[in-house]
Design a protein around this motif. Structure first.
Motif, short mmCIF file in Angstrom:
data_model
loop_
_atom_site.label_atom_id
_atom_site.label_comp_id
_atom_site.label_asym_id
_atom_site.label_seq_id
_atom_site.Cartn_x
_atom_site.Cartn_y
_atom_site.Cartn_z
N SER A 1 6.67 20.47 12.58
CA SER A 1 6.86 20.37 11.13
C SER A 1 5.76 19.50 10.57
O SER A 1 5.46 18.44 11.12
N GLN A 2 5.18 19.95 9.47
CA GLN A 2 4.19 19.13 8.77
C GLN A 2 4.94 18.26 7.77
O GLN A 2 5.67 18.77 6.93
N MET A 3 4.74 16.96 7.88
CA MET A 3 5.39 16.01 6.99
C MET A 3 4.31 15.41 6.10
O MET A 3 3.48 14.62 6.57
N ASP A 4 4.30 15.82 4.85
CA ASP A 4 3.25 15.39 3.92
C ASP A 4 3.54 13.98 3.40
O ASP A 4 4.59 13.73 2.83
N ILE A 5 2.58 13.08 3.62
CA ILE A 5 2.76 11.71 3.13
C ILE A 5 2.10 11.50 1.78
O ILE A 5 2.30 10.47 1.15
N ALA A 6 1.31 12.48 1.32
CA ALA A 6 0.64 12.34 0.03
C ALA A 6 1.60 12.66 -1.12
O ALA A 6 1.54 12.03 -2.17
N CYS A 7 2.47 13.62 -0.91
CA CYS A 7 3.37 14.06 -1.98
C CYS A 7 4.80 13.56 -1.81
O CYS A 7 5.63 13.78 -2.69
N ASN A 8 5.09 12.94 -0.67
CA ASN A 8 6.47 12.54 -0.41
C ASN A 8 6.51 11.09 0.04
O ASN A 8 6.15 10.76 1.17
N GLU A 9 6.96 10.23 -0.83
CA GLU A 9 7.01 8.79 -0.56
C GLU A 9 7.94 8.48 0.62
O GLU A 9 7.66 7.58 1.41
N ASP A 10 9.05 9.22 0.77
CA ASP A 10 9.96 9.00 1.88
C ASP A 10 9.26 9.24 3.22
O ASP A 10 9.43 8.47 4.16
N ARG B 1 6.03 9.04 3.78
CA ARG B 1 5.03 7.99 3.96
C ARG B 1 5.69 6.71 4.48
O ARG B 1 5.21 6.09 5.43
N MET B 2 6.80 6.32 3.88
CA MET B 2 7.49 5.10 4.30
C MET B 2 8.05 5.24 5.71
O MET B 2 7.95 4.32 6.52
N TRP B 3 8.63 6.41 6.02
CA TRP B 3 9.19 6.63 7.35
C TRP B 3 8.09 6.51 8.40
O TRP B 3 8.27 5.85 9.43
N MET B 4 6.94 7.16 8.16
CA MET B 4 5.83 7.10 9.10
C MET B 4 5.38 5.66 9.31
O MET B 4 5.24 5.20 10.45
N ARG B 5 5.16 4.93 8.22
CA ARG B 5 4.68 3.55 8.32
C ARG B 5 5.66 2.65 9.08
O ARG B 5 5.25 1.78 9.83
N GLU B 6 6.95 2.88 8.86
CA GLU B 6 7.96 2.05 9.51
C GLU B 6 8.13 2.39 10.99
O GLU B 6 8.56 1.54 11.78
N ASN B 7 7.80 3.62 11.40
CA ASN B 7 8.09 4.06 12.75
C ASN B 7 6.88 4.10 13.69
O ASN B 7 7.05 4.37 14.88
N VAL B 8 5.69 3.83 13.18
CA VAL B 8 4.54 3.66 14.08
C VAL B 8 4.69 2.26 14.68
O VAL B 8 4.84 1.29 13.95
N PRO B 9 4.67 2.17 16.02
CA PRO B 9 4.84 0.85 16.65
C PRO B 9 3.78 -0.15 16.18
O PRO B 9 2.64 0.23 15.93
N GLU B 10 4.18 -1.41 16.10
CA GLU B 10 3.28 -2.47 15.62
C GLU B 10 1.95 -2.48 16.37
O GLU B 10 0.90 -2.62 15.77
N GLU B 11 2.01 -2.33 17.70
CA GLU B 11 0.78 -2.41 18.49
C GLU B 11 -0.15 -1.22 18.27
O GLU B 11 -1.31 -1.26 18.65
N LYS B 12 0.35 -0.17 17.61
CA LYS B 12 -0.48 1.01 17.34
C LYS B 12 -1.03 1.03 15.92
O LYS B 12 -1.82 1.89 15.56
N LYS B 13 -0.61 0.06 15.12
CA LYS B 13 -1.08 0.01 13.73
C LYS B 13 -2.46 -0.63 13.66
O LYS B 13 -2.76 -1.53 14.42
N PRO B 14 -3.30 -0.16 12.74
CA PRO B 14 -4.62 -0.78 12.59
C PRO B 14 -4.48 -2.19 12.01
O PRO B 14 -3.41 -2.60 11.58
N SER B 15 -5.58 -2.90 12.00
CA SER B 15 -5.54 -4.30 11.56
C SER B 15 -5.01 -4.48 10.14
O SER B 15 -4.39 -5.48 9.83
N ASN B 16 -5.21 -3.48 9.26
CA ASN B 16 -4.68 -3.60 7.90
C ASN B 16 -3.19 -3.26 7.83
O ASN B 16 -2.57 -3.39 6.78
N GLY B 17 -2.62 -2.81 8.96
CA GLY B 17 -1.19 -2.54 9.02
C GLY B 17 -0.77 -1.19 8.50
O GLY B 17 0.41 -0.84 8.56
#
Length: 116
Positions: free
Chosen positions: A35-44, A46-62
């Motif tokens: 399934s393609q989950m669009d983060i540009a048009c769907n704030e939910d 975008r937030m889900w993706m940001r919250e569920n990427v593990p901390e150690e995998k996030k870039p320095s800007n978070g």
């Protein structure tokens, strides 16, 4: 199990667009359901993706950039880890999916089990 690919449908970055196309095209070539989950048009999304990427995998800007790949709620990885898995013929293992019958991945799985 549903593979979720988090994408930005309206990214200004050609590098991100190419990475997204590479992931989607490869999954389609393998006939992997996703399934393609669009983060540009769907704030939910975008937030889900940001919250569920593990901390150690996030870039320095978070803020992780698309594409990000999940199997259901389990994090698989980003474009770089997907690319590495593709190069090593380990895409099914990367995605947490059993290899299809007769595939190269299945033969490697069988060899690994026999060696144990």
């Amino acid at each position: 199990m549903v593979i979720k690919v988090f994408l930005a449908s309206s990214s200004g970055s050609t590098a991100i667009k190419k990475k997204q196309q590479d992931v989607v095209g490869f999954l389609e070539a393998l006939k992997v359901e996703y399934s393609q989950m669009d983060i540009a048009c769907n704030e939910d999304n975008r937030m889900w993706m940001r919250e569920n990427v593990p901390e150690e995998k996030k870039p320095s800007n978070g803020i992780p950039l698309p594409p990000q790949i999940f199997n259901e709620d389990g994090y698989c990885g980003d474009y770089e880890t997907f690319f590495d898995a593709k190069e090593d013929n380990q895409v099914y293992a990367f995605l947490g999916l059993p290899p299809p019958p007769g595939s190269k991945d299945e033969a490697e799985d069988e060899e690994a089990k026999e060696e144990e």
